[in-house]
Design a protein around this motif. Structure first.
Motif, PDB file in Angstrom:
ATOM      1  N   ALA A  29       0.883  -1.227   0.152  1.00 52.89           N
ATOM      2  CA  ALA A  29       0.084   0.063   0.096  1.00 52.89           C
ATOM      3  C   ALA A  29       0.813   1.258   0.078  1.00 52.89           C
ATOM      4  N   ALA A  30       1.646   1.281   0.837  1.00 54.95           N
ATOM      5  CA  ALA A  30       2.719   2.541   0.915  1.00 54.95           C
ATOM      6  C   ALA A  30       3.658   2.692  -0.351  1.00 54.95           C
ATOM      7  N   GLN A  33       1.089   4.110  -2.980  1.00 50.28           N
ATOM      8  CA  GLN A  33       0.744   5.321  -2.481  1.00 50.28           C
ATOM      9  C   GLN A  33       1.864   6.177  -3.038  1.00 50.28           C
ATOM     10  N   SER A  34       3.044   5.908  -2.980  1.00 46.61           N
ATOM     11  CA  SER A  34       4.121   6.834  -3.284  1.00 46.61           C
ATOM     12  C   SER A  34       4.389   6.892  -4.745  1.00 46.61           C
ATOM     13  N   ASP A  39      -5.274   8.178  -4.469  1.00 46.30           N
ATOM     14  CA  ASP A  39      -4.875   7.870  -3.162  1.00 46.30           C
ATOM     15  C   ASP A  39      -5.204   6.665  -2.958  1.00 46.30           C
ATOM     16  N   ALA A  41      -4.127   5.112   0.021  1.00 42.04           N
ATOM     17  CA  ALA A  41      -4.410   5.004   1.211  1.00 42.04           C
ATOM     18  C   ALA A  41      -6.011   5.029   1.607  1.00 42.04           C
ATOM     19  N   ASP A  44     -10.516   1.314   0.117  1.00 41.38           N
ATOM     20  CA  ASP A  44     -10.635   0.487   1.117  1.00 41.38           C
ATOM     21  C   ASP A  44     -10.598  -1.148   0.648  1.00 41.38           C
ATOM     22  N   ARG A  68      -8.046  -3.245  -4.687  1.00 38.08           N
ATOM     23  CA  ARG A  68      -7.466  -3.487  -3.421  1.00 38.08           C
ATOM     24  C   ARG A  68      -8.106  -4.955  -2.984  1.00 38.08           C
ATOM     25  N   LYS A 202      -3.184  13.877  -1.606  1.00 39.23           N
ATOM     26  CA  LYS A 202      -2.457  12.992  -1.245  1.00 39.23           C
ATOM     27  C   LYS A 202      -0.963  13.593  -1.400  1.00 39.23           C
TER      28      LYS A 202
END
Length: 294
Positions: A29-30, A33-34, A39, A41, A44, A68, A202
């Motif tokens: 996830a991280a 995200q980067s 977004d 994060a 869900d 996800r 984000k």
């Protein structure tokens, strides 16, 4: 919880060219995200959204649906890029991240029967291990099925189904980016805000500064527009206006049948309604259909 229909038992023609990349692990996830423009994060478990990867100059490289599928697992569904291509791009930024990129997700993309759900951003899970996404919009109901390899409903690709799917994508403003169109357009030029495909809230990601600056300074002077003509059109063809001046270029095209063709082009946002448009054939303007935002 993801919605669960009965197992799919109707023929589902494969959609060729769709890349499926699994991203799994503690840092999945991280990492996404980067690296991606939406977004992650805020996504869900059991839901999906449109997303993509940009160059540092804010140009779109890949556009995809991001699912996800678990707390530490994701699936990238790219309509125009082989999973190995997306994997090779992301691997350059892994460093010490604890995750695995798998381009052998064991699933195949197919067009299948409509699966009803009360939330279009929810992943649909069938009892037989298949996943599905509701990609309906104003143009009608559609379901993208992701079927396990060897699934009895997975059928050979059908050219008519593939063409109709692409035409529906273009009608709803989902640009189909061939290798020649990668790194050519910013998210705003492709009007990806219509799909909810990028975030302005984000943290940092490649191209974020350009995207934010364009938005907050109001510099998106070109946008995506839907056009129609007859005969043959090709991506990258200049779109000419009155007096033969070049206004923009075609991004992608689709066969609409009976000698008709539709296209998405990046053109000036304030283009006068009376402007004549030509790209090897006279062009008319069509409205972009809504309802595909996720």
């Amino acid at each position: 919880m993801s919605f669960k229909p009965n197992r799919v038992n109707a023929p589902c023609p494969a959609l060729p060219g769709v890349g499926l990349l699994a991203v799994e692990g503690r840092d999945a996830a991280a990492f996404l995200q980067s690296q991606s423009m939406n977004d992650v994060a805020a996504l869900d478990d059991g839901r999906w959204h449109w997303n993509g990867l940009l160059t540092p100059k804010g140009r779109v490289i890949f556009l995809f649906a991001l699912l996800r599928t678990g707390p530490e697992s994701f699936l990238l569904v790219s309509p125009d890029a082989d999973a190995a291509e997306v994997k090779a791009h992301l691997q350059r930024f892994l460093f010490r991240s604890k995750l695995v990129l798998r381009d052998d997700a064991g699933l195949a993309a197919a067009a299948g029967p409509f699966a009803q759900t009360d939330d279009v951003s929810r992943i649909i899970r069938a009892d037989d291990g298949a996943l599905a996404l509701d990609v309906s919009g104003e143009g009608g109901q559609r379901t993208l099925w992701l079927l396990p390899a060897g699934h009895p409903s997975l059928a050979a690709a059908d050219p008519a189904t593939t063409a109709a799917w692409r035409l529906a994508d273009l009608a709803h403003g989902l640009p189909r980016l061939s290798p020649g169109q990668r790194e050519a357009w910013t998210p705003q030029m492709l009007s990806l805000e219509r799909l909810g495909a990028f975030s302005l809230k984000k943290g940092c990601y490649p191209g974020q500064e350009i995207v934010a600056r364009t938005h907050y300074l109001g510099q998106a002077k070109r946008t995506l527009q839907r056009l129609a003509g007859t005969g043959t059109l090709a991506e990258s063809t200049p779109v000419l206006g009155d007096g033969g001046r070049e206004l923009g270029r075609l991004v992608c095209v689709a066969d609409a049948g009976d000698g008709r063709v539709e296209a998405l082009a990046v053109l000036p946002a304030e283009l006068p309604a009376e402007e004549t448009l030509v790209a090897s054939t006279p062009l008319s303007r069509l409205p972009l259909l809504g309802g595909l935002a996720r």
